[in-house]
Design a protein around this motif. Structure first.
Motif, PDB file in Angstrom:
ATOM      1  N   GLY A  41      -4.143   3.511  18.175  1.00 16.61           N
ATOM      2  CA  GLY A  41      -4.219   4.926  17.824  1.00 16.61           C
ATOM      3  C   GLY A  41      -5.634   5.379  17.550  1.00 16.61           C
ATOM      4  N   ALA A  42      -6.410   4.517  16.859  1.00 14.95           N
ATOM      5  CA  ALA A  42      -7.787   4.867  16.535  1.00 14.95           C
ATOM      6  C   ALA A  42      -8.652   4.959  17.788  1.00 14.95           C
ATOM      7  CB  ALA A  42      -8.377   3.839  15.567  1.00 14.95           C
ATOM      8  N   LEU A  43      -8.361   4.120  18.767  1.00 14.65           N
ATOM      9  CA  LEU A  43      -9.118   4.174  20.028  1.00 14.65           C
ATOM     10  C   LEU A  43      -8.821   5.459  20.793  1.00 14.65           C
ATOM     11  CD1 LEU A  43      -8.699   0.478  21.229  1.00 14.65           C
ATOM     12  CD2 LEU A  43     -10.805   1.564  20.433  1.00 14.65           C
ATOM     13  N   ILE A  44      -7.569   5.901  20.744  1.00 12.63           N
ATOM     14  CA  ILE A  44      -7.169   7.121  21.456  1.00 12.63           C
ATOM     15  C   ILE A  44      -7.709   8.368  20.773  1.00 12.63           C
ATOM     16  CG2 ILE A  44      -5.201   8.523  22.201  1.00 12.63           C
ATOM     17  CD1 ILE A  44      -3.570   5.930  22.348  1.00 12.63           C
ATOM     18  N   VAL A  45      -7.690   8.380  19.451  1.00 11.72           N
ATOM     19  CA  VAL A  45      -8.012   9.599  18.704  1.00 11.72           C
ATOM     20  C   VAL A  45      -9.458  10.029  18.888  1.00 11.72           C
ATOM     21  CG1 VAL A  45      -8.771   8.590  16.509  1.00 11.72           C
ATOM     22  CG2 VAL A  45      -7.521  10.761  16.509  1.00 11.72           C
ATOM     23  N   GLY A  46     -10.360   9.074  19.195  1.00  8.83           N
ATOM     24  CA  GLY A  46     -11.743   9.432  19.431  1.00  8.83           C
ATOM     25  C   GLY A  46     -11.907  10.434  20.552  1.00  8.83           C
ATOM     26  N   VAL A  47     -10.942  10.435  21.474  1.00 11.32           N
ATOM     27  CA  VAL A  47     -10.954  11.385  22.584  1.00 11.32           C
ATOM     28  C   VAL A  47     -10.203  12.660  22.206  1.00 11.32           C
ATOM     29  CG1 VAL A  47     -10.286  11.777  24.985  1.00 11.32           C
ATOM     30  CG2 VAL A  47     -11.109   9.522  24.282  1.00 11.32           C
ATOM     31  N   THR A  48      -9.035  12.511  21.585  1.00 10.52           N
ATOM     32  CA  THR A  48      -8.162  13.670  21.356  1.00 10.52           C
ATOM     33  C   THR A  48      -8.727  14.659  20.344  1.00 10.52           C
ATOM     34  OG1 THR A  48      -6.879  12.476  19.674  1.00 10.52           O
ATOM     35  CG2 THR A  48      -6.089  12.348  21.947  1.00 10.52           C
ATOM     36  N   VAL A  49      -9.425  14.175  19.295  1.00 11.44           N
ATOM     37  CA  VAL A  49      -9.904  15.115  18.267  1.00 11.44           C
ATOM     38  C   VAL A  49     -10.985  16.048  18.800  1.00 11.44           C
ATOM     39  CG1 VAL A  49      -9.308  13.791  16.207  1.00 11.44           C
ATOM     40  CG2 VAL A  49     -11.492  13.364  17.360  1.00 11.44           C
ATOM     41  N   ASP A  50     -11.743  15.588  19.795  1.00 12.73           N
ATOM     42  CA  ASP A  50     -12.800  16.433  20.349  1.00 12.73           C
ATOM     43  C   ASP A  50     -12.355  17.228  21.569  1.00 12.73           C
ATOM     44  OD1 ASP A  50     -14.693  15.884  18.452  1.00 12.73           O
ATOM     45  OD2 ASP A  50     -15.675  14.290  19.579  1.00 12.73           O
ATOM     46  N   ILE A  51     -11.227  16.834  22.177  1.00  8.58           N
ATOM     47  CA  ILE A  51     -10.715  17.566  23.342  1.00  8.58           C
ATOM     48  C   ILE A  51      -9.578  18.508  22.933  1.00  8.58           C
ATOM     49  CG2 ILE A  51      -9.530  17.352  25.565  1.00  8.58           C
ATOM     50  CD1 ILE A  51     -11.057  14.783  26.029  1.00  8.58           C
ATOM     51  N   LEU A  52      -8.593  17.977  22.221  1.00  9.58           N
ATOM     52  CA  LEU A  52      -7.438  18.787  21.805  1.00  9.58           C
ATOM     53  C   LEU A  52      -7.702  19.534  20.500  1.00  9.58           C
ATOM     54  CD1 LEU A  52      -4.528  16.272  22.533  1.00  9.58           C
ATOM     55  CD2 LEU A  52      -5.399  18.089  24.019  1.00  9.58           C
ATOM     56  N   GLY A  53      -8.630  19.011  19.708  1.00  8.93           N
ATOM     57  CA  GLY A  53      -8.903  19.621  18.411  1.00  8.93           C
ATOM     58  C   GLY A  53      -8.291  18.818  17.278  1.00  8.93           C
ATOM     59  N   ARG A  54      -8.793  19.072  16.064  1.00  9.21           N
ATOM     60  CA  ARG A  54      -8.283  18.352  14.883  1.00  9.21           C
ATOM     61  C   ARG A  54      -6.825  18.737  14.604  1.00  9.21           C
ATOM     62  NH1 ARG A  54     -13.459  17.479  16.383  1.00  9.21           N
ATOM     63  NH2 ARG A  54     -14.997  17.476  14.694  1.00  9.21           N
ATOM     64  N   LYS A  55      -6.550  20.027  14.632  1.00 10.87           N
ATOM     65  CA  LYS A  55      -5.213  20.522  14.312  1.00 10.87           C
ATOM     66  C   LYS A  55      -4.168  19.986  15.292  1.00 10.87           C
ATOM     67  CE  LYS A  55      -2.504  24.798  14.485  1.00 10.87           C
ATOM     68  NZ  LYS A  55      -2.553  26.252  14.673  1.00 10.87           N
ATOM     69  N   ASN A  56      -4.424  20.120  16.583  1.00  8.37           N
ATOM     70  CA  ASN A  56      -3.451  19.694  17.585  1.00  8.37           C
ATOM     71  C   ASN A  56      -3.229  18.186  17.569  1.00  8.37           C
ATOM     72  OD1 ASN A  56      -2.952  22.285  18.514  1.00  8.37           O
ATOM     73  ND2 ASN A  56      -4.584  22.212  20.033  1.00  8.37           N
ATOM     74  N   THR A  57      -4.269  17.429  17.241  1.00  8.69           N
ATOM     75  CA  THR A  57      -4.104  15.978  17.137  1.00  8.69           C
ATOM     76  C   THR A  57      -3.161  15.623  15.999  1.00  8.69           C
ATOM     77  OG1 THR A  57      -6.307  15.564  18.058  1.00  8.69           O
ATOM     78  CG2 THR A  57      -5.310  13.791  16.767  1.00  8.69           C
ATOM     79  N   ILE A  58      -3.318  16.316  14.869  1.00  8.54           N
ATOM     80  CA  ILE A  58      -2.436  16.068  13.723  1.00  8.54           C
ATOM     81  C   ILE A  58      -0.993  16.418  14.080  1.00  8.54           C
ATOM     82  CG2 ILE A  58      -1.904  16.778  11.351  1.00  8.54           C
ATOM     83  CD1 ILE A  58      -4.972  17.204  10.996  1.00  8.54           C
ATOM     84  N   ILE A  59      -0.806  17.543  14.758  1.00  9.54           N
ATOM     85  CA  ILE A  59       0.544  17.925  15.189  1.00  9.54           C
ATOM     86  C   ILE A  59       1.131  16.869  16.131  1.00  9.54           C
ATOM     87  CG2 ILE A  59       1.843  19.611  16.558  1.00  9.54           C
ATOM     88  CD1 ILE A  59      -0.014  21.775  15.436  1.00  9.54           C
ATOM     89  N   LEU A  60       0.285  16.324  17.001  1.00  3.86           N
ATOM     90  CA  LEU A  60       0.737  15.328  17.971  1.00  3.86           C
ATOM     91  C   LEU A  60       1.285  14.071  17.299  1.00  3.86           C
ATOM     92  CD1 LEU A  60       0.762  15.116  21.092  1.00  3.86           C
ATOM     93  CD2 LEU A  60      -1.425  13.916  20.940  1.00  3.86           C
ATOM     94  N   THR A  61       0.769  13.738  16.117  1.00  2.00           N
ATOM     95  CA  THR A  61       1.216  12.526  15.429  1.00  2.00           C
ATOM     96  C   THR A  61       2.672  12.607  14.990  1.00  2.00           C
ATOM     97  OG1 THR A  61       0.548  13.272  13.204  1.00  2.00           O
ATOM     98  CG2 THR A  61      -1.107  12.140  14.531  1.00  2.00           C
ATOM     99  N   THR A  62       3.204  13.802  14.847  1.00  2.00           N
ATOM    100  CA  THR A  62       4.578  13.931  14.352  1.00  2.00           C
ATOM    101  C   THR A  62       5.597  13.319  15.310  1.00  2.00           C
ATOM    102  OG1 THR A  62       4.883  16.138  15.326  1.00  2.00           O
ATOM    103  CG2 THR A  62       3.997  16.035  13.087  1.00  2.00           C
ATOM    104  N   PHE A  63       5.294  13.307  16.609  1.00  2.00           N
ATOM    105  CA  PHE A  63       6.255  12.785  17.591  1.00  2.00           C
ATOM    106  C   PHE A  63       6.429  11.271  17.497  1.00  2.00           C
ATOM    107  CE2 PHE A  63       4.857  16.877  19.272  1.00  2.00           C
ATOM    108  CZ  PHE A  63       6.073  17.480  19.556  1.00  2.00           C
ATOM    109  N   PRO A  64       5.346  10.456  17.517  1.00  2.00           N
ATOM    110  CA  PRO A  64       5.563   9.008  17.344  1.00  2.00           C
ATOM    111  C   PRO A  64       6.052   8.633  15.947  1.00  2.00           C
ATOM    112  CG  PRO A  64       3.205   9.522  17.525  1.00  2.00           C
ATOM    113  CD  PRO A  64       3.958  10.764  17.902  1.00  2.00           C
ATOM    114  N   PHE A  65       5.633   9.390  14.915  1.00  2.00           N
ATOM    115  CA  PHE A  65       6.169   9.113  13.579  1.00  2.00           C
ATOM    116  C   PHE A  65       7.698   9.278  13.572  1.00  2.00           C
ATOM    117  CE2 PHE A  65       1.971  10.008  11.308  1.00  2.00           C
ATOM    118  CZ  PHE A  65       1.833   8.692  10.895  1.00  2.00           C
ATOM    119  N   PHE A  66       8.171  10.369  14.189  1.00  2.00           N
ATOM    120  CA  PHE A  66       9.608  10.627  14.253  1.00  2.00           C
ATOM    121  C   PHE A  66      10.323   9.551  15.077  1.00  2.00           C
ATOM    122  CE2 PHE A  66      13.268  12.545  16.471  1.00  2.00           C
ATOM    123  CZ  PHE A  66      14.006  12.996  15.396  1.00  2.00           C
TER     124      PHE A  66
END
Length: 430
Positions: A41-66
């Motif tokens: 997850g940490a390897l992936i997030v380095g890309v997503t936080v700067d492309i999708l944004g901080r907010k959208n990355t946090i929202i994205l985490t809800t799906f695998p958590f669920f």
């Protein structure tokens, strides 16, 4: 809640009434699996936080958590438990990188400590909640109840504003202004917007690269500080204690039940972490860190000494059966005053915008490896080595803007917030 799950659930899975046979070795791998998932997850997030944004990355985490909770609810084998907890770990790797970054960027310097410490407060609340539920309900029912939390997160967080730092990085000043207006509750945010624009422009003038964490002096110093803080935090055994709290209290054999002792333990931890979050902006980071690590080392030494005498010395310790519980409560009080929340808080403070994603990614990988080693090869160890390093290397960040922190790490004279605002006023006047 995924981190706290093993404490009540492993006892049930390894009990005589369990339909799934789980050995001690399998149980330990089940416990640390989220840490291994967090590496990915940490390897992936380095890309997503700067492309999708901080907010959208946090929202994205809800799906695998669920998904992780649903798989735990209906798991019929150890392998499914492994997969479920690994998936949850991937989400954790995203969250523990994106959330401190998001909070550090949206918060006013005067309350950034309070908001940043909220990460640890809610983390402890989740562990307490899963121990409350899991101690008295089945694994299936516990997991189904827990799956509601990611749903609630998704339904509420979509209304939150994006980080103004991120919007300025993407050259969206109008959206950044709207975000600041919503965050501050003010219409006139021009001064702060100008300050942020200058800071982001300076910090992103060169496109950040992973190697910049080690080739740029200020970044290298920040990496060293985070590594010291995280190592000191994890070598105290806190994650291992979180995974095995009920088994520890059960082995201690005190008069109160392991379930009640665990609930008391995490309740105290929650209250003290909340206390730390309310005073960290007044007392500063360094005094709390020094007090926390010194006290934690002492009580963990007492805890380790008790178990060593019980196991290796021909001495009746029944009269001192209160020591394990008392020492653990003492540990949680002292640890929660600083080492629980401040390392996570400072993750969002120490790095410039152009390398922040890489830095938090590296920090989460480092944390996951450390926590896995400590938890898999579980033993309670004192962590006195970290104290001198904190006194020498860790700077005070209380009340400073993110730009002032960067100036300190570069060895430059730090401007106060009022001085910076005065310079901005002078600029517009001229």
């Amino acid at each position: 809640m995924h981190y706290g799950w093993p404490s009540p659930s492993l006892l049930e899975l390894q009990g005589n009434s369990s339909s799934i046979e789980v050995s001690n070795d399998e149980g330990s791998w089940m416990a640390v699996m989220p840490l291994l998932g967090a590496l990915l997850g940490a390897l992936i997030v380095g890309v997503t936080v700067d492309i999708l944004g901080r907010k959208n990355t946090i929202i994205l985490t809800t799906f695998p958590f669920f998904a992780g909770w649903i798989m735990v609810a209906y798991a019929k084998s150890v392998v499914i438990f492994y997969i479920a907890r690994f998936i949850a770990g991937v989400a954790d790797g995203w969250a523990f990188t994106a959330v401190p970054m998001y909070i550090g960027e949206i918060a006013d310097p005067k309350i950034r400590g309070l908001l940043g410490s909220g990460v640890s407060v809610t983390w402890i609340f989740g562990i307490l909640l899963i121990n409350l539920i899991g101690s008295y309900l089945s694994i299936t029912v516990t997991a189904l109840i827990s799956s509601l939390l990611p749903v609630i997160t998704f339904m509420t967080f979509i209304w939150m504003p994006e980080s103004p730092y991120y919007l300025l990085m993407r050259n969206k000043p109008k959206e950044a202004k709207k975000s600041l207006q919503k965050l501050r509750g003010l219409q006139d945010v021009d001064n702060e917007l100008t300050r942020l624009s200058i800071a982001v422009k300076t910090q992103t003038s060169n496109t950040g690269k992973f190697l910049d964490l080690f080739t740029v002096k200020s970044n290298r110093k920040a990496v060293l500080i985070i590594m010291i803080l995280r190592a000191t935090q994890q070598l105290s055994g806190t994650t291992a204690i979180t995974f095995y709290t009920q088994p520890i209290f059960k082995e201690a054999g005190d008069e109160i039940s392991s379930e009640l002792a665990t609930i008391i333990y995490f309740t105290v931890q929650l209250i003290l972490t909340m206390l730390c979050s309310t005073i960290v902006d007044k007392t500063g980071r360094r005094p709390l860190l020094i007090l926390s690590i010194t006290g934690s080392g002492i009580v963990l030494f007492i805890e380790g000494t008790y178990f060593y005498i019980k196991s290796n010395v021909n001495f009746d310790v029944s009269r001192f059966s209160f020591v394990p519980v008392a020492a653990l409560i003492g540990f949680v009080i002292l640890f929660s005053l600083g080492m629980q929340s401040i390392p996570i808080l400072m993750l969002g403070e120490l790095f410039p915008a152009n390398v922040k994603a890489f830095a938090l990614c590296l920090a989460d990988i480092y944390f996951s490896i450390l926590a896995t080693i400590v938890s898999k090869f579980f033993q309670i160890m004192k962590d006195s080595f970290g104290l001198i390093c904190i006194v020498i290397f860790v700077p005070e960040t209380k009340g400073k803007t993110l730009e002032e922190i960067q100036m300190h790490l570069r060895g430059e004279k730090e401007n106060t917030v009022s001085e910076i605002e005065g310079e901005i006023d002078d600029f517009f006047t001229k």
